[in-house]
Design a protein around this motif. Structure first.
Motif, short mmCIF file in Angstrom:
data_model
loop_
_atom_site.label_atom_id
_atom_site.label_comp_id
_atom_site.label_asym_id
_atom_site.label_seq_id
_atom_site.Cartn_x
_atom_site.Cartn_y
_atom_site.Cartn_z
N ASP A 56 24.16 12.50 -9.18
CA ASP A 56 23.44 11.33 -9.69
C ASP A 56 23.93 10.99 -11.09
OD1 ASP A 56 21.99 11.46 -7.36
OD2 ASP A 56 20.21 12.35 -8.29
N SER A 59 23.21 12.76 -14.76
CA SER A 59 22.47 14.03 -14.62
C SER A 59 23.35 15.27 -14.78
CB SER A 59 21.78 14.09 -13.25
OG SER A 59 22.73 14.27 -12.21
N THR A 104 21.57 16.53 -10.46
CA THR A 104 20.74 16.20 -9.30
C THR A 104 21.58 15.43 -8.29
OG1 THR A 104 19.92 14.17 -10.33
CG2 THR A 104 18.59 16.18 -10.60
N GLY A 106 20.67 12.93 -5.22
CA GLY A 106 19.58 12.24 -4.55
C GLY A 106 18.24 12.70 -5.05
N GLY A 107 18.20 13.15 -6.31
CA GLY A 107 16.97 13.63 -6.92
C GLY A 107 16.71 15.11 -6.76
N THR A 108 17.47 15.79 -5.92
CA THR A 108 17.31 17.24 -5.72
C THR A 108 18.20 17.99 -6.71
OG1 THR A 108 16.85 16.94 -3.35
CG2 THR A 108 17.50 19.14 -4.08
N PRO A 109 17.64 18.92 -7.50
CA PRO A 109 18.47 19.70 -8.42
C PRO A 109 19.49 20.55 -7.66
CG PRO A 109 16.14 19.88 -8.99
CD PRO A 109 16.20 19.24 -7.63
N ARG A 144 18.68 26.49 -7.16
CA ARG A 144 19.28 25.21 -6.80
C ARG A 144 20.32 25.43 -5.70
NH1 ARG A 144 20.13 21.21 -11.56
NH2 ARG A 144 18.55 21.78 -13.10
N ASP A 258 25.78 10.84 0.89
CA ASP A 258 24.56 10.70 1.69
C ASP A 258 24.32 11.92 2.56
OD1 ASP A 258 22.33 9.05 2.90
OD2 ASP A 258 23.56 9.37 4.68
N ILE A 261 23.08 14.74 0.41
CA ILE A 261 21.69 14.49 0.01
C ILE A 261 20.75 14.92 1.12
CG2 ILE A 261 20.00 12.63 -0.39
CD1 ILE A 261 22.18 11.18 -1.99
N GLY A 265 18.25 18.11 0.87
CA GLY A 265 16.87 17.70 1.03
C GLY A 265 16.10 18.57 1.99
N VAL A 268 13.75 21.09 0.39
CA VAL A 268 12.57 20.61 -0.32
C VAL A 268 11.40 20.57 0.65
CG1 VAL A 268 11.55 18.71 -1.62
CG2 VAL A 268 13.99 19.22 -1.86
#
Length: 560
Positions: A56, A59, A104, A106-109, A144, A258, A261, A265, A268
């Motif tokens: 990202d 980041s 990160t 897609g927002g995931t560390p 992570r 993608d 990600i 994901g 999570v």
């Protein structure tokens, strides 16, 4: 790559594609992340270009690693090794052949380690090994997912045995991530050979390869010069390796971010609460409609019934298929991967038949080979590592009985799956969706909760096989089906099945979408219930469940 001289001091405007030799406008090539618009050849990217492509924006933070001995052997060939290092650093602006960052995706560390072939061919030396190890240690400390993008010609000869030791060093670092349950992913780019290929590039949980990327221990030139073998077309390419069970998937560079990600994901956990007051399954045999077991057999075999892939498309929010046994093959009759069920990351494994003669043949009629069971075992171990519930969908006449299967250890592969499932420390829900044939089905059905679709059947042998052996008459199959009690109601009475998933009137083939919706409700209920059980209770109940089969109740109490 050949860049044409424009006769000016400005950067050249055109280049020749190394794959198809077409003339390409350089700016267009760069805009497409160095993928040829004519032949789709994936050109090399620098480490920083990889980081910019995946992480990202804004980041990425560099990960520092310890200083290493610069010239452990005082090595000189045509030039002293320190001179080669200095030249590579001037040319690339890098300290060594890798850049590592936390950031990160897609927002995931995540932690990302990206190799760069420009620096001495991406060779594995002390600094690179230390960088990968440091990245793994950050991933471990911060929990992570670790992503490693590889590009290498092998171990760095100028560092000799010290370079070789980096294979062991990085392997130990990744093993610690396995023990801690941290996801690891490698992205194979062209080329990846030698010590990198035989250590961290192929010891990750998931191996993604770019199209055409070459991966191997010994390069083609080494093979040809050492043993003189003629290599087949496409040897060691991503496509060759997918067919031979080494890589999980091939992903075009345009879709790589993608795909990654979606993968990270899956680590999570969803906080979505489960609520459904209605009972999704039938646990009382008397509630089931009466039916002749032979008619159930025929219904279970109808080609219109939803397959595993149909259920995956309709009952789960996402599915990433993983391929291969990491040994020799990828069995098309066994489907396995990561998915989400009602927001919960799960592992799904199932046998796959098809709806047409061509699909059945392509999927080996839903009969898995040893590589299929070994692929399932590999993904089951990933479920245990990531603490993900497992859902298995079973529709098979049985394990493939061919000569090759016996040569490759079919019985051993099934036995290993049974033992693995017996002690798997996560919830396992198995559903017999059509045919449950013998040990080939049981290898996916040693579970905490065994469900059967209303028209499914489950037996030690097919009705026809039993009739041929015991009645000496295949035409006695209907009689054998009744004697074997293969239907869902009988199996519910026997305690083999815990519950029955209702089907639409007339059978699942009459309304496949409705059948999948009913299956989804049953799976949501079972998975959410089992996730609440402590691991110790889960394993104790699983033990007691299978310990009791065939034993009188009083005797069982004494034997526990």
């Amino acid at each position: 790559m050949t860049i044409l001289d424009t006769g000016t001091t400005a950067r050249a405007s055109w280049m020749v594609c190394p794959g198809c030799e077409a003339m390409i406008y350089l700016k267009r090539y760069d805009r497409s992340d160095r993928v040829c618009p004519e032949c789709d050849d994936h050109g090399m990217l620098t480490a920083r270009q990889r980081i910019d492509l995946l992480i990202d924006a804004g980041s990425a933070v560099d990960i520092e690693y310890a200083e290493t001995v610069p010239d452990p052997l005082a090595f000189t060939d045509s030039r002293p090794y320190p001179d080669r290092l200095a030249g590579a650093r001037r040319k690339t602006g890098m300290a060594d052949a890798i850049d590592c960052v936390r950031g990160t995706l897609g927002g995931t560390p995540v932690v990302l380690a990206a190799m760069d072939f420009r620096f001495l061919g991406g060779s594995l030396g002390s600094a690179l090994g230390e960088a990968v190890t440091a990245a793994a240690e950050v991933a471990l400390a911060e929990r992570r997912p670790l992503i490693i993008v590889t590009a290498s010609g092998g171990a760095r000869m100028q560092e000799g045995i010290v370079a070789l030791m980096q294979m062991a060093k990085t392997s130990r670092a990744l093993r610690r991530l396995d023990d801690a349950g941290v996801l690891t992913v490698s992205v194979i780019t062209d080329p990846t050979y030698g010590g990198v290929a035989a250590s961290f590039a192929t010891s990750t949980d998931v191996i993604v390869a770019e199209p055409g990327a070459r991966l191997g221990f010994a390069g083609p030139r080494v093979i040809a010069q050492t043993i003189g073998q003629t290599l087949p077309p496409g040897f060691q390419t991503a496509e060759f390796l997918l067919e031979h069970g080494i890589v999980d998937l091939i992903c075009h560079r345009s879709a790589l971010r993608d795909r990654l990600i979606r993968l990270v994901g899956m680590t999570v956990r969803s906080a979505r609460p489960y609520s459904d007051d209605t009972e999704a399954v039938i646990t009382d045999p008397s509630v089931l409609s009466a039916g002749d077991p032979w008619e159930r057999v025929r219904a279970a075999r109808r080609l219109g019934r939803p397959t595993t892939l149909d259920h995956l498309a309709g009952a789960f929010e996402d599915f990433i298929e993983l391929h291969g046994d990491r040994m020799s093959a990828d069995c098309s009759a066994m489907v396995a991967g990561l998915a989400r069920l009602d927001g919960v990351p799960v592992v799904v494994i199932g046998t796959q038949k098809g709806h047409t003669a061509a699909e059945l043949a392509q999927r080996n009629y839903g009969m898995p080979t040893p590589s299929g069971y070994r692929k399932a075992a590999r993904v089951l171990r990933l479920a245990a590592k990531l603490r993900l519930p497992v859902v298995t969908l079973v529709d098979t006449a049985g394990a493939y009985p061919g000569i090759e299967a016996e040569e490759q250890g079919q019985a051993v592969a099934i036995a290993e799956n049974l033992k693995l499932l017996a002690g798997l420390p996560v919830p396992v829900v198995a559903v017999i969706t059509g045919e449950g044939g013998s040990g080939g089905a049981l290898a996916l059905a040693l579970a905490d909760r065994v469900l059967m679709c209303e028209n499914a059947v489950y037996s030690v042998i097919s009705a026809e096989g039993c009739a041929a052996i015991l009645w000496q008459d295949p035409a006695a199959a209907p009689q054998a089906a009744r004697a074997l009690r293969v239907d869902a109601a009988s199996l519910l009475e026997l305690g083999i099945a815990d519950a029955v998933v209702p089907e639409p009137e007339g059978g699942s083939d009459r309304d496949p979408a409705a059948a999948t919706a009913l299956l989804r409700r049953a799976l949501r209920q079972a998975v959410h219930e089992l996730r609440a059980w402590p691991t110790s209770e889960l394993l104790a109940r699983r033990h007691n469940r299978f310990r009791g089969f065939g034993v009188a109740r009083n005797d069982l109490q004494e034997n526990r």
